[in-house]
Design a protein around this motif. Structure first.
Motif, PDB file in Angstrom:
ATOM      1  N   GLU A  58      42.517  64.701  67.401  1.00  0.00           N
ATOM      2  CA  GLU A  58      42.126  64.197  66.567  1.00  0.00           C
ATOM      3  C   GLU A  58      40.597  64.840  65.914  1.00  0.00           C
ATOM      4  O   GLU A  58      39.791  65.467  64.973  1.00  0.00           O
ATOM      5  CB  GLU A  58      42.243  62.740  66.349  1.00  0.00           C
ATOM      6  CG  GLU A  58      42.979  62.088  66.177  1.00  0.00           C
ATOM      7  CD  GLU A  58      42.930  60.851  66.799  1.00  0.00           C
ATOM      8  OE1 GLU A  58      42.163  60.719  67.065  1.00  0.00           O
ATOM      9  OE2 GLU A  58      44.969  60.259  66.049  1.00  0.00           O
ATOM     10  N   GLN A  61      40.350  68.790  65.550  1.00  0.00           N
ATOM     11  CA  GLN A  61      41.186  68.901  64.132  1.00  0.00           C
ATOM     12  C   GLN A  61      39.899  68.637  63.085  1.00  0.00           C
ATOM     13  O   GLN A  61      39.973  69.524  61.833  1.00  0.00           O
ATOM     14  CB  GLN A  61      42.619  67.668  63.647  1.00  0.00           C
ATOM     15  CG  GLN A  61      42.625  68.047  62.747  1.00  0.00           C
ATOM     16  CD  GLN A  61      43.738  69.378  62.119  1.00  0.00           C
ATOM     17  OE1 GLN A  61      43.957  69.436  63.218  1.00  0.00           O
ATOM     18  NE2 GLN A  61      43.512  69.946  61.190  1.00  0.00           N
ATOM     19  N   GLN A  62      39.291  67.141  63.335  1.00  0.00           N
ATOM     20  CA  GLN A  62      38.020  67.372  62.560  1.00  0.00           C
ATOM     21  C   GLN A  62      36.762  68.525  62.856  1.00  0.00           C
ATOM     22  O   GLN A  62      36.422  68.698  61.602  1.00  0.00           O
ATOM     23  CB  GLN A  62      37.270  66.434  62.614  1.00  0.00           C
ATOM     24  CG  GLN A  62      36.562  65.680  61.682  1.00  0.00           C
ATOM     25  CD  GLN A  62      35.588  64.421  61.834  1.00  0.00           C
ATOM     26  OE1 GLN A  62      35.946  63.721  62.651  1.00  0.00           O
ATOM     27  NE2 GLN A  62      34.667  63.874  60.942  1.00  0.00           N
ATOM     28  N   ARG A  64      37.584  72.047  63.124  1.00  0.00           N
ATOM     29  CA  ARG A  64      38.496  72.468  62.705  1.00  0.00           C
ATOM     30  C   ARG A  64      38.308  72.511  60.511  1.00  0.00           C
ATOM     31  O   ARG A  64      37.558  73.251  60.293  1.00  0.00           O
ATOM     32  CB  ARG A  64      39.541  73.057  63.429  1.00  0.00           C
ATOM     33  CG  ARG A  64      40.094  73.960  62.518  1.00  0.00           C
ATOM     34  CD  ARG A  64      41.698  73.884  63.000  1.00  0.00           C
ATOM     35  NE  ARG A  64      42.336  75.258  62.631  1.00  0.00           N
ATOM     36  CZ  ARG A  64      43.186  75.058  61.801  1.00  0.00           C
ATOM     37  NH1 ARG A  64      43.640  73.691  61.285  1.00  0.00           N
ATOM     38  NH2 ARG A  64      44.005  76.043  61.093  1.00  0.00           N
ATOM     39  N   ASN A  65      38.825  71.235  60.532  1.00  0.00           N
ATOM     40  CA  ASN A  65      38.220  71.236  59.248  1.00  0.00           C
ATOM     41  C   ASN A  65      37.047  71.272  58.817  1.00  0.00           C
ATOM     42  O   ASN A  65      36.541  71.927  57.427  1.00  0.00           O
ATOM     43  CB  ASN A  65      38.828  69.639  59.286  1.00  0.00           C
ATOM     44  CG  ASN A  65      41.027  69.573  58.823  1.00  0.00           C
ATOM     45  OD1 ASN A  65      41.287  70.959  59.114  1.00  0.00           O
ATOM     46  ND2 ASN A  65      40.688  68.656  59.242  1.00  0.00           N
ATOM     47  N   GLU A  66      35.674  70.916  59.741  1.00  0.00           N
ATOM     48  CA  GLU A  66      34.487  71.150  58.494  1.00  0.00           C
ATOM     49  C   GLU A  66      34.479  72.997  58.989  1.00  0.00           C
ATOM     50  O   GLU A  66      33.385  73.231  58.067  1.00  0.00           O
ATOM     51  CB  GLU A  66      33.520  70.301  59.872  1.00  0.00           C
ATOM     52  CG  GLU A  66      33.552  68.718  59.889  1.00  0.00           C
ATOM     53  CD  GLU A  66      33.011  68.116  60.972  1.00  0.00           C
ATOM     54  OE1 GLU A  66      32.466  68.210  61.070  1.00  0.00           O
ATOM     55  OE2 GLU A  66      33.156  66.521  60.418  1.00  0.00           O
ATOM     56  N   SER A  67      34.599  72.923  60.042  1.00  0.00           N
ATOM     57  CA  SER A  67      34.199  74.164  60.234  1.00  0.00           C
ATOM     58  C   SER A  67      35.092  75.167  58.839  1.00  0.00           C
ATOM     59  O   SER A  67      34.651  76.623  58.132  1.00  0.00           O
ATOM     60  CB  SER A  67      34.456  75.561  61.604  1.00  0.00           C
ATOM     61  OG  SER A  67      36.191  75.158  61.391  1.00  0.00           O
ATOM     62  N   ILE A  68      36.108  74.773  58.342  1.00  0.00           N
ATOM     63  CA  ILE A  68      36.803  75.738  57.413  1.00  0.00           C
ATOM     64  C   ILE A  68      36.586  75.288  55.549  1.00  0.00           C
ATOM     65  O   ILE A  68      35.806  75.804  54.900  1.00  0.00           O
ATOM     66  CB  ILE A  68      38.113  74.820  57.341  1.00  0.00           C
ATOM     67  CG1 ILE A  68      39.081  76.114  58.368  1.00  0.00           C
ATOM     68  CG2 ILE A  68      39.100  75.626  55.786  1.00  0.00           C
ATOM     69  CD1 ILE A  68      40.469  75.399  58.629  1.00  0.00           C
ATOM     70  N   MET A  69      36.017  74.171  55.830  1.00  0.00           N
ATOM     71  CA  MET A  69      34.993  72.944  54.619  1.00  0.00           C
ATOM     72  C   MET A  69      33.373  74.672  54.792  1.00  0.00           C
ATOM     73  O   MET A  69      33.426  74.439  53.704  1.00  0.00           O
ATOM     74  CB  MET A  69      34.663  72.226  54.620  1.00  0.00           C
ATOM     75  CG  MET A  69      35.862  71.523  54.524  1.00  0.00           C
ATOM     76  SD  MET A  69      36.642  71.275  52.802  1.00  0.00           S
ATOM     77  CE  MET A  69      35.678  71.305  51.873  1.00  0.00           C
TER      78      MET A  69
END
Length: 132
Positions: A58, A61-62, A64-69
């Motif tokens: 998790e 994943q978080q 990774r999501n922050e880097s995408i954002m």
């Protein structure tokens, strides 16, 4: 990992051959490789259990999501800068165009013909009455 080169491995092999002898050396290598494999497996199991308990998936994943954002925000900012730059250039481009007051009336698009008269003709048609 241990930074052991070819010469060190050759020295270890020769020393083990001299100490154990050619009869017991293959069995010792086999036994030591089995123990090393068991240790690796147990360390891998311990690592996966700890990651599962901590919730490493998790967290990954978080992150990774922050880097995408962050990438999306950077892209958004770049697009907004380009839009601002283009919108700043548009008025200066229109200032350079020659203006002719007579040509604006002649270039006006003709208005489309009204279909009201055709609709009126369609409504004046009376359908014959049916007799019972």
């Amino acid at each position: 990992m241990f930074d052991i080169g070819f010469q060190e491995l050759l020295l270890i092999g020769i020393m083990s051959l001299l100490i154990m002898g050619p009869e017991r050396l293959p069995g010792a290598i086999r036994t030591s490789s089995l123990w090393i494999a068991r240790l690796r497996r147990s360390f891998q199991q311990i690592k996966s259990e700890i990651e599962r308990e901590v919730g490493a998936d998790e967290i990954r994943q978080q992150i990774r999501n922050e880097s995408i954002m962050k990438d999306l925000e950077n892209t958004k900012n770049a697009i907004q800068e380009q839009i601002q730059m283009v919108s700043d250039e548009i008025p200066s481009q229109f200032e350079n165009l020659p203006y002719d007051s007579n040509s604006s009336d002649t270039n006006a698009a003709p208005e489309p013909e009204s279909s009201i008269s055709q609709e009126a003709d369609d409504t004046n048609v009376i359908a014959p009455e049916s007799k019972p």
